[in-house]
Design an enzyme around this catalytic site. Structure first.
Site, PDB file in Angstrom:
ATOM      1  N   LYS A  71       0.642  -1.144  -0.137  1.00 50.77           N
ATOM      2  CA  LYS A  71       0.185   0.417  -0.108  1.00 50.77           C
ATOM      3  C   LYS A  71       1.060   1.204   0.079  1.00 50.77           C
ATOM      4  O   LYS A  71       1.798   1.507   0.836  1.00 50.77           O
ATOM      5  CB  LYS A  71      -1.077   0.054   1.178  1.00 50.77           C
ATOM      6  CG  LYS A  71      -1.868   0.943   1.281  1.00 50.77           C
ATOM      7  CD  LYS A  71      -3.410   0.913   2.408  1.00 50.77           C
ATOM      8  CE  LYS A  71      -3.753   1.910   2.544  1.00 50.77           C
ATOM      9  NZ  LYS A  71      -4.994   1.839   3.191  1.00 50.77           N
ATOM     10  N   LEU A 143      -3.997 -10.561   0.195  1.00 56.14           N
ATOM     11  CA  LEU A 143      -5.351 -11.797   0.966  1.00 56.14           C
ATOM     12  C   LEU A 143      -6.038 -11.973  -0.261  1.00 56.14           C
ATOM     13  O   LEU A 143      -6.691 -11.711  -1.080  1.00 56.14           O
ATOM     14  CB  LEU A 143      -5.925 -11.053   1.375  1.00 56.14           C
ATOM     15  CG  LEU A 143      -6.345 -10.159   2.524  1.00 56.14           C
ATOM     16  CD1 LEU A 143      -7.302  -9.820   3.204  1.00 56.14           C
ATOM     17  CD2 LEU A 143      -5.583 -11.531   3.394  1.00 56.14           C
ATOM     18  N   ASP A 192     -14.201   3.018  10.195  1.00 51.40           N
ATOM     19  CA  ASP A 192     -14.034   3.147   8.953  1.00 51.40           C
ATOM     20  C   ASP A 192     -14.614   2.146   7.927  1.00 51.40           C
ATOM     21  O   ASP A 192     -14.821   1.817   6.944  1.00 51.40           O
ATOM     22  CB  ASP A 192     -13.269   3.862   7.704  1.00 51.40           C
ATOM     23  CG  ASP A 192     -13.617   4.132   6.293  1.00 51.40           C
ATOM     24  OD1 ASP A 192     -14.864   4.736   6.031  1.00 51.40           O
ATOM     25  OD2 ASP A 192     -12.574   4.194   4.958  1.00 51.40           O
ATOM     26  N   ASN A 197     -14.599  -2.186   3.046  1.00 51.38           N
ATOM     27  CA  ASN A 197     -12.914  -2.309   3.845  1.00 51.38           C
ATOM     28  C   ASN A 197     -12.890  -4.217   5.023  1.00 51.38           C
ATOM     29  O   ASN A 197     -12.340  -4.007   5.534  1.00 51.38           O
ATOM     30  CB  ASN A 197     -12.812  -1.397   4.564  1.00 51.38           C
ATOM     31  CG  ASN A 197     -12.599  -0.465   4.247  1.00 51.38           C
ATOM     32  OD1 ASN A 197     -11.896  -0.411   3.447  1.00 51.38           O
ATOM     33  ND2 ASN A 197     -12.870   1.491   4.864  1.00 51.38           N
ATOM     34  N   ASP A 209      -7.785  -1.774   5.670  1.00 49.39           N
ATOM     35  CA  ASP A 209      -8.044  -0.631   5.351  1.00 49.39           C
ATOM     36  C   ASP A 209      -8.561   0.495   7.333  1.00 49.39           C
ATOM     37  O   ASP A 209      -9.227   0.134   7.365  1.00 49.39           O
ATOM     38  CB  ASP A 209      -9.597  -0.009   5.016  1.00 49.39           C
ATOM     39  CG  ASP A 209      -8.974   1.110   4.431  1.00 49.39           C
ATOM     40  OD1 ASP A 209      -8.138   2.222   4.739  1.00 49.39           O
ATOM     41  OD2 ASP A 209      -9.556   1.696   2.986  1.00 49.39           O
TER      42      ASP A 209
HETATM   43  P1  ADP Z   1      -8.055   2.451   0.494  1.00 51.56           P
HETATM   44  O1  ADP Z   1      -7.680   3.704   1.486  1.00 51.56           O
HETATM   45  O2  ADP Z   1      -7.714   3.138  -0.969  1.00 51.56           O
HETATM   46  O3  ADP Z   1      -9.490   2.061   0.746  1.00 51.56           O
HETATM   47  P2  ADP Z   1      -7.423  -0.268   2.071  1.00 51.56           P
HETATM   48  O4  ADP Z   1      -6.863  -0.647   2.194  1.00 51.56           O
HETATM   49  O5  ADP Z   1      -8.947  -0.607   2.194  1.00 51.56           O
HETATM   50  O6  ADP Z   1      -7.322   1.350   0.508  1.00 51.56           O
HETATM   51  O7  ADP Z   1      -7.235  -0.892   0.302  1.00 51.56           O
HETATM   52  C1  ADP Z   1      -8.223  -0.795  -1.497  1.00 51.56           C
HETATM   53  C2  ADP Z   1      -8.032  -2.179  -2.153  1.00 51.56           C
HETATM   54  O8  ADP Z   1      -7.260  -2.268  -1.925  1.00 51.56           O
HETATM   55  C3  ADP Z   1      -9.248  -3.090  -1.250  1.00 51.56           C
HETATM   56  O9  ADP Z   1     -10.446  -3.027  -1.725  1.00 51.56           O
HETATM   57  C4  ADP Z   1      -8.542  -4.049  -1.699  1.00 51.56           C
HETATM   58  O10 ADP Z   1      -9.408  -4.501  -2.881  1.00 51.56           O
HETATM   59  C5  ADP Z   1      -7.285  -4.214  -2.074  1.00 51.56           C
HETATM   60  N1  ADP Z   1      -5.849  -5.232  -1.070  1.00 51.56           N
HETATM   61  C6  ADP Z   1      -6.203  -3.970   0.150  1.00 51.56           C
HETATM   62  N2  ADP Z   1      -5.187  -4.267   0.762  1.00 51.56           N
HETATM   63  C7  ADP Z   1      -5.542  -5.906   0.985  1.00 51.56           C
HETATM   64  C8  ADP Z   1      -4.588  -6.889   0.682  1.00 51.56           C
HETATM   65  N3  ADP Z   1      -3.559  -7.355   1.744  1.00 51.56           N
HETATM   66  N4  ADP Z   1      -4.260  -8.319  -0.214  1.00 51.56           N
HETATM   67  C9  ADP Z   1      -5.588  -8.339  -1.426  1.00 51.56           C
HETATM   68  N5  ADP Z   1      -6.186  -6.918  -2.200  1.00 51.56           N
HETATM   69  C10 ADP Z   1      -5.772  -6.209  -1.215  1.00 51.56           C
HETATM   70 MG    MG Z   2     -10.710   0.913   0.977  1.00 51.96          MG
END
Ligand code: ADP
Ligand code: MG
Length: 360
Positions: A71, A143, A192, A197, A209
């Site tokens: 991220k 994941l 959130d 999420n 998230d």
């Molecule tokens: P944002 O702040 O942009 O909402 P998120 O942490 O919710 O960030 O991540 C955005 C998207 O990325 C999630 O909806 C998911 O689809 C994907 N994602 C985030 N973390 C993972 C992970 N560890 N493994 C697989 N997909 C992930």
């Molecule tokens: Mg998110």
């Protein structure tokens, strides 16, 4: 023609947003050199505040390929302004933050997500494994499946097979348990939480998230919790689940009696269903609905000072104000501040920026 222009704009923006800046590339390079990941792949998600990329690590010893997710918080963006409400009052960030310094703020944000993930992961709640943090770049477990497809968000989960209603109900109960454990064991309110999420795979919900998650002593934590409860309830009702009232769930999450482990925790939720006061007729159903609405709008005192400032409240009531002051017994003495996890804050992650090359 106008639409064409718009689309082109969109495409341009999307492309430019995926270009990593020099600093981020240096950090990723360093992570590759140090063996956190071997290759960084394309974006899984591009968001307002962060992009998430797929990555893999080739394990030379076993020959295995391990999937990772990275991220990357955006440093050039001003969306962080509205995050102030989460940080203000957060004792873990007593130093506050320098609103004029985007980079610093974004780093703080990534750090918050990393720490929160560590707690949640340590408690055994399904979530990405926190692996590495450097400035605004967070490496975590992936994941998804072995081919690199991320699990769907709960919103997009295809629940099929036998007794779909039952499955949705089980997911609802599972989630209430996760929220409770998060509150009581991790001392965190997600803040959130929604079907966006949470990822879903094979009957299991994964919490993601968590950069904005706050501790129960945050001045607005209970307000955030109530918001989470509402989002979750709204979603599962749309999926046809017979949900418990927000107030009941609030008590379940914040009151410390009972187990925080399965299967006892789900059994406790079933008991809540059993003991639920069923509406006898339409009028009573309407009343229960109003009660739920009142709960959602009710003033939640968060500190003793607020609870006991009776004199001021009495004055306000006397003047015909203060209708929002509802000192529900559930708030005064049943809300527990779960035990502090010792040493949690001390395991500093701040070494992460001291050794980044001077060119960054
Ligand atoms: P944002 O702040 O942009 O909402 P998120 O942490 O919710 O960030 O991540 C955005 C998207 O990325 C999630 O909806 C998911 O689809 C994907 N994602 C985030 N973390 C993972 C992970 N560890 N493994 C697989 N997909 C992930
Ligand atoms: Mg998110």
């Amino acid at each position: 023609k106008k639409d064409d222009d718009k689309d082109k704009d969109k495409a341009d923006r999307a492309t430019s947003e995926q270009v990593l800046d020099q600093r981020t590339r240096m950090i990723l390079l360093q992570m590759i050199n140090r063996g956190s990941v071997s290759e960084v792949h394309g974006a899984i998600s591009t968001g307002k505040e962060a992009n998430v990329y797929g990555a893999v690590l080739h394990d030379d010893k076993s020959g295995d390929t391990i999937q990772r997710a990275i991220k990357v918080y955006k440093t050039a963006i001003l969306v962080f302004k509205d995050r102030e409400r989460y940080i203000t009052g957060e004792h873990r960030f007593k130093g506050g933050f320098d609103k004029g310094n985007n980079r610093k703020m974004v780093k703080l944000w990534a750090e918050k997500e990393y720490r929160n993930l560590r707690r949640i992961y340590a408690a055994g709640i399904p979530c990405p494994e926190p692996i590495n943090l450097k400035l605004h770049v967070l490496v975590m477990g992936f994941l998804g499946d072995r081919k690199g497809w991320a699990y769907p968000r709960l919103r997009d989960a295809a629940i099929d097979g036998d007794d779909v209603d039952r499955q949705w109900r089980n997911l609802y109960i599972q989630l209430l348990g996760l929220m409770r454990k998060m509150y009581q064991v991790c001392r965190l309110v997600h803040a959130d939480l929604s079907e966006y999420n949470i990822l879903y795979n094979k009957g299991t919900l994964y919490i993601i998230d968590v950069s904005q998650s706050v501790e129960p002593d945050h001045p607005r934590s209970l307000e955030f919790l109530r918001m989470d409860i509402k989002n979750v309830g709204d979603f599962f009702r749309r999926m046809g689940v017979d949900t418990l009232s927000d107030r009941t769930i609030f008590n379940f999450i914040t009151t410390s009696a009972g187990s925080v482990e399965e299967p006892a925790m789900s059994a406790a939720v079933e008991l809540l269903y059993d003991s639920r006061h069923a509406a006898a007729d339409e009028d009573e159903a309407a009343e229960l609905e109003v009660d739920n609405e009142v709960f959602r709008n009710q003033y939640i005192p968060q500190t003793l000072e607020q609870v006991y400032d009776m004199e001021k409240d009495a004055q306000r009531l006397g003047k015909g104000e203060g209708g929002e002051l509802v000192y529900s017994n559930l708030l005064a003495d049943q809300v527990v501040a779960p035990k502090r996890q010792d040493g949690d804050e001390e395991q500093s992650t701040s070494d992460s920026d001291s050794d980044v090359g001077a060119e960054l």
